[in-house]
Structures are given as C-alpha cells and as structure tokens.
Design a protein around this motif. Sequence first.
Motif, PDB file in Angstrom:
ATOM      1  N   LYS A  95      54.838  46.551  22.706  1.00 20.29           N
ATOM      2  CA  LYS A  95      54.568  47.258  24.026  1.00 20.29           C
ATOM      3  C   LYS A  95      53.693  46.404  24.628  1.00 20.29           C
ATOM      4  O   LYS A  95      52.938  45.463  24.283  1.00 20.29           O
ATOM      5  CB  LYS A  95      54.085  48.458  24.023  1.00 20.29           C
ATOM      6  N   VAL A  96      53.777  46.433  26.275  1.00 16.29           N
ATOM      7  CA  VAL A  96      52.997  45.625  26.892  1.00 16.29           C
ATOM      8  C   VAL A  96      52.306  46.477  27.864  1.00 16.29           C
ATOM      9  O   VAL A  96      52.809  47.293  28.400  1.00 16.29           O
ATOM     10  CB  VAL A  96      53.886  44.512  27.974  1.00 16.29           C
ATOM     11  N   GLY A  97      50.935  46.267  28.218  1.00 16.22           N
ATOM     12  CA  GLY A  97      49.968  46.950  29.112  1.00 16.22           C
ATOM     13  C   GLY A  97      49.254  46.009  29.937  1.00 16.22           C
ATOM     14  O   GLY A  97      48.800  44.818  29.653  1.00 16.22           O
ATOM     15  N   VAL A  98      49.092  46.473  31.120  1.00 14.33           N
ATOM     16  CA  VAL A  98      48.533  45.842  32.206  1.00 14.33           C
ATOM     17  C   VAL A  98      47.326  46.697  32.940  1.00 14.33           C
ATOM     18  O   VAL A  98      47.368  47.798  33.077  1.00 14.33           O
ATOM     19  CB  VAL A  98      49.135  45.110  33.269  1.00 14.33           C
ATOM     20  N   ILE A  99      46.181  45.906  33.180  1.00 21.12           N
ATOM     21  CA  ILE A  99      44.947  46.642  33.750  1.00 21.12           C
ATOM     22  C   ILE A  99      44.844  45.900  34.985  1.00 21.12           C
ATOM     23  O   ILE A  99      44.309  44.668  34.927  1.00 21.12           O
ATOM     24  CB  ILE A  99      43.730  46.489  32.868  1.00 21.12           C
ATOM     25  N   ASN A 100      44.898  46.468  36.166  1.00 26.69           N
ATOM     26  CA  ASN A 100      44.775  45.591  37.354  1.00 26.69           C
ATOM     27  C   ASN A 100      43.556  46.096  38.393  1.00 26.69           C
ATOM     28  O   ASN A 100      43.638  47.259  38.656  1.00 26.69           O
ATOM     29  CB  ASN A 100      46.133  45.842  38.324  1.00 26.69           C
ATOM     30  N   VAL A 101      42.714  45.063  38.504  1.00 28.77           N
ATOM     31  CA  VAL A 101      41.710  45.707  39.625  1.00 28.77           C
ATOM     32  C   VAL A 101      41.433  44.501  40.548  1.00 28.77           C
ATOM     33  O   VAL A 101      41.282  43.445  40.143  1.00 28.77           O
ATOM     34  CB  VAL A 101      40.146  45.422  38.840  1.00 28.77           C
ATOM     35  N   ALA A 102      41.982  44.890  41.876  1.00 29.85           N
ATOM     36  CA  ALA A 102      42.027  43.814  42.780  1.00 29.85           C
ATOM     37  C   ALA A 102      41.773  44.303  44.055  1.00 29.85           C
ATOM     38  O   ALA A 102      42.022  45.318  44.362  1.00 29.85           O
ATOM     39  CB  ALA A 102      43.476  43.297  42.612  1.00 29.85           C
ATOM     40  N   ILE A 103      41.128  43.412  45.113  1.00 27.82           N
ATOM     41  CA  ILE A 103      40.695  43.896  46.555  1.00 27.82           C
ATOM     42  C   ILE A 103      41.407  43.101  47.402  1.00 27.82           C
ATOM     43  O   ILE A 103      40.996  41.765  47.341  1.00 27.82           O
ATOM     44  CB  ILE A 103      39.377  43.979  46.337  1.00 27.82           C
ATOM     45  N   GLY A 104      42.294  43.444  48.309  1.00 35.19           N
ATOM     46  CA  GLY A 104      42.579  42.438  49.182  1.00 35.19           C
ATOM     47  C   GLY A 104      41.638  41.835  50.272  1.00 35.19           C
ATOM     48  O   GLY A 104      40.683  42.527  50.687  1.00 35.19           O
ATOM     49  N   GLY A 105      41.781  40.512  50.365  1.00 35.31           N
ATOM     50  CA  GLY A 105      40.620  39.800  51.135  1.00 35.31           C
ATOM     51  C   GLY A 105      39.217  39.326  50.466  1.00 35.31           C
ATOM     52  O   GLY A 105      38.434  38.913  51.207  1.00 35.31           O
ATOM     53  N   CYS A 106      39.286  39.546  49.254  1.00 38.83           N
ATOM     54  CA  CYS A 106      38.102  39.554  48.597  1.00 38.83           C
ATOM     55  C   CYS A 106      37.874  38.086  48.210  1.00 38.83           C
ATOM     56  O   CYS A 106      38.777  37.293  47.945  1.00 38.83           O
ATOM     57  CB  CYS A 106      37.843  40.378  47.349  1.00 38.83           C
TER      58      CYS A 106
END
Length: 242
Positions: A95-106
Amino acid sequence: AVLAAFAVQAQDPDFHIYLCFGQSNMEGNARIEDQDLQGVSDRFKMMATVDDLERQRVKGQWYTAVPPLCRPNTGLTPADYFGRTLVEALPENVKVGVINVAIGGCHIETFLPDSIASYVEKRAPGWMKGMLAAYDNDPYARLVEMAKIAQKDGVIKGILVHQGESNTGDPRWPYQLKKVYDNLIHDLGLQGQVVPLLVGEVVHSDQGGVCASHNDVIATVPSVIPQAQVIASSGCTVAFAN
C-alpha cells in the motif's frame, strides 16, 4: 518492553508512506476533473492533516486517496498521480500513503521552526492567514505530528517537495531546504536510513514560467542534499503562463 514489541509488530513494512510539503502546486493548484475522482485504488491512502467535514475526514486518520489530498477547497497535487503510479507498479501486497501539508504562496521559512512565528506575524499576507491557522500556525509541526501517527502504521519511504516560487533565485534556498529535510530526519528518528527527497521543478520559461529562473537553483539541490533528486517539469502542461 511488551508494548514496544507490539508497536513493532503493528507497523506494516508493506505500507509505504511519503511526506509531501510545499506551496501552491503541492497544495493543489490544478483543477480536479471528473476523471481524477474515478478509479482510485484502495491501496492508495491519504492521511487527513485537517478535519474535512464535507468528506467526513478526521485529522490523523487514513482514507482512500480521492482528491483533494491537502485540505478542503484545494485541487490536484503531484502526490495524486505519484501515488497512483506507485500502486500500479508495486506488488499487490504493498500500500502507498501520502501526507500532504502545503500552503499556496508560502516561503520555505514556513517550514522552519526557528522562523515560522515571525513569518506568521510579520510576513504572511492576510489571504494566507486562514491556511496557516488550519495548521495551528505551524505547518512543519503538523507534518511531524501526522508523520509520527503514520509511523505506527507503516514505513516512511520518501519526501516530496514542490516549493520555491516564493523564494525564486535565492541561493540560500537549497540550504534552507536541507534544514527542513534534516529536521524531519531527526524528529522522526530516521537517521541511518536512506530517505530520498524528490524535488519538483517549477514551470519552465518556454511555457511562460515567471519563476523559471529558480530551476537553476533547484538543480543545485543534490549537491547540498545527497539524498535529493530533481524531478523535471519540462513539457508538463501548465494551468497559467504569464
């Protein structure tokens, strides 16, 4: 000792987890189309990093990786088809898992513990305040918090970053990125492990990329972070070209 042994046994070595962070592209600047909502394998998971009432997602829990993978009201990210492609190529037991924390323009400083407080107070524009607040004004801390939960379930195999437009041309950027990478390795107890860092290019000048010059800076990252690999964006369709 018994509890520690149980924790080790509970961790699934066939659950491969990737941490994702960055700005607008990693957040999901691309529009989600109907085709992107179809056929997502239940072997591809995303961990909600914020609560999403509309989709009944709870922070810190895994779900089938139907977009959006970042936050409510975001779009398609590089992580979407990265994960789908891996699932297609890997054995069916993985299985593959992703954890995404992102902020436009940062800026990259958003992910540095020694600069985030000042960034929130003095540099972040008003339109970014709500996005920062979704992560309790500390995106890096949220990424680590979620990653530690994920480590109970699987193994962190790599880190994806798409950021740099807001730091275009800054020769310090690769070294700041190295700080983020080194902090993650330390804070998640990954020392001694090979954890690749996949660094995406920005839009090239032949497609009107206003930050295209930053690709020259991105190209230097592997010389600063030996575990890094640059992922080319040449030829990729772009949403906006100025």
